[in-house]
Enzyme design. Sequence first.
Site, PDB file in Angstrom:
ATOM      1  N   GLY A  31       0.796  -1.219   0.000  1.00 14.19           N
ATOM      2  CA  GLY A  31       0.000   0.000   0.000  1.00 14.19           C
ATOM      3  C   GLY A  31       0.832   1.274   0.000  1.00 14.19           C
ATOM      4  N   HIS A  34       2.713   4.533  -4.892  1.00 18.66           N
ATOM      5  CA  HIS A  34       3.328   5.653  -5.616  1.00 18.66           C
ATOM      6  C   HIS A  34       3.438   5.267  -7.088  1.00 18.66           C
ATOM      7  CE1 HIS A  34       6.867   3.125  -5.446  1.00 18.66           C
ATOM      8  NE2 HIS A  34       6.796   3.102  -4.127  1.00 18.66           N
ATOM      9  N   GLU A  35       4.116   6.118  -7.860  1.00 19.04           N
ATOM     10  CA  GLU A  35       4.161   5.880  -9.313  1.00 19.04           C
ATOM     11  C   GLU A  35       4.851   4.561  -9.672  1.00 19.04           C
ATOM     12  OE1 GLU A  35       4.536   8.745  -7.858  1.00 19.04           O
ATOM     13  OE2 GLU A  35       3.809  10.398  -9.106  1.00 19.04           O
ATOM     14  N   GLY A  36       5.745   4.084  -8.786  1.00 14.41           N
ATOM     15  CA  GLY A  36       6.380   2.775  -9.034  1.00 14.41           C
ATOM     16  C   GLY A  36       5.322   1.675  -9.043  1.00 14.41           C
ATOM     17  N   HIS A  37       4.454   1.674  -8.020  1.00 11.44           N
ATOM     18  CA  HIS A  37       3.355   0.691  -7.982  1.00 11.44           C
ATOM     19  C   HIS A  37       2.416   0.904  -9.161  1.00 11.44           C
ATOM     20  CE1 HIS A  37       4.233   1.149  -3.512  1.00 11.44           C
ATOM     21  NE2 HIS A  37       4.411  -0.142  -3.697  1.00 11.44           N
ATOM     22  N   GLN A 155      14.691  -8.881  -3.642  1.00 13.68           N
ATOM     23  CA  GLN A 155      13.367  -9.499  -3.481  1.00 13.68           C
ATOM     24  C   GLN A 155      12.935 -10.176  -4.781  1.00 13.68           C
ATOM     25  OE1 GLN A 155       9.854  -7.721  -1.352  1.00 13.68           O
ATOM     26  NE2 GLN A 155       9.292  -7.052  -3.400  1.00 13.68           N
ATOM     27  N   SER A 187       9.622   5.612  -3.451  1.00 18.38           N
ATOM     28  CA  SER A 187       9.486   4.652  -2.361  1.00 18.38           C
ATOM     29  C   SER A 187       8.448   5.175  -1.383  1.00 18.38           C
ATOM     30  CB  SER A 187      10.834   4.496  -1.641  1.00 18.38           C
ATOM     31  OG  SER A 187      10.647   3.892  -0.374  1.00 18.38           O
TER      32      SER A 187
HETATM   33  O1  PAF Z   1       7.662  -5.151  -2.059  1.00 16.31           O
HETATM   34  C1  PAF Z   1       6.750  -5.119  -1.197  1.00 16.31           C
HETATM   35  O2  PAF Z   1       6.008  -4.151  -1.067  1.00 16.31           O
HETATM   36  C2  PAF Z   1       6.554  -6.331  -0.285  1.00 16.31           C
HETATM   37  O3  PAF Z   1       7.763  -6.886   0.091  1.00 16.31           O
HETATM   38  C3  PAF Z   1       5.622  -7.404  -0.894  1.00 16.31           C
HETATM   39  C4  PAF Z   1       6.206  -8.034  -2.145  1.00 16.31           C
HETATM   40  C5  PAF Z   1       4.273  -6.779  -1.219  1.00 16.31           C
HETATM   41  C6  PAF Z   1       5.392  -8.520   0.131  1.00 16.31           C
HETATM   42  O4  PAF Z   1       4.801  -8.047   1.284  1.00 16.31           O
END
Ligand code: PAF
Length: 286
Positions: A31, A34-37, A155, A187
Amino acid sequence: MKIATTIEEVRAQVRAWHKQGLTVGLVPTMGYLHEGHASLIKTSAARCDRTVVSVFVNPTQFGPGEDLESYPRDFERDCAVCEKMGADLVFHPAVTEMYPGGQTATYVEILDDMPKQLCGKTRPIHFRGVCTVVSKLFNIVQPERAFFGEKDAQQLAIVRRMVRDLSYGIEIVGCPIVRELDGLAKSSRNTYLSPEERKAALCLSQAVRLGKKMVLEGERDARVVLNAMRNLIAHEPLARIDYVEAVDGETMAPTDELYDNVLVAMAVYIGSTRLIDNFSVKLQEG
Ligand code: PAF
């Protein structure tokens, strides 16, 4: 766009979509989008018939003393971003929905050195929590594809490895880092920065730019590039280096040689906020 808070609602919706022959993309998030998401959601919406965004601040990936409680949250705004970017379903479970009784005795964990490198050195349980929640989300949503940002490069590599090791039939799509106009990687944690710290935080993207330039100019000794990057960051009084390292892009094993797909990654504290940034060595660009 629908909002689901229970696993059963998500399962029923995805079952219906799969019955119609539609492909499903998953964008896992914590949640405060931001623009990355936004770019992950947009990419999923372009590549899949339906897109599910999970919004869940996952407690199992935060260590003691980390920012679980203070992690920024704004679900209403998140929903507006999801809708605008073309999401079809937002999954926003309570902690007890994801972890019955509020806890788990079962974890998914990569047991070699991969999660112990880079961020794993100071966040020893972080990737175990990430793998556990991502694997639960994969089991709940059963997507054809899942989308992750390259900013969290370790990740991404770990999720790819987990998918391979556990034979998830899911395509993992990495999406490029999105930056502010002045270079700072987007971020959710940028919101913690004071105006002075926000300026100081530019040393991360400046170090990335310097490192990239040295590689493009032919430097292949990681130690030389890393030292130059560390020196640049050390000149910023508000910055404290956690790590600046070069590792193999797939295995995360440290390397002194800069070959194709080596990951040059850093974590730097600006005041008390820990920020990360990275670049992948692309020799053909030179
Ligand atoms: O990158 C994130 O925001 C978190 O590590 C993820 C992949 C949603 C797992 O909780």
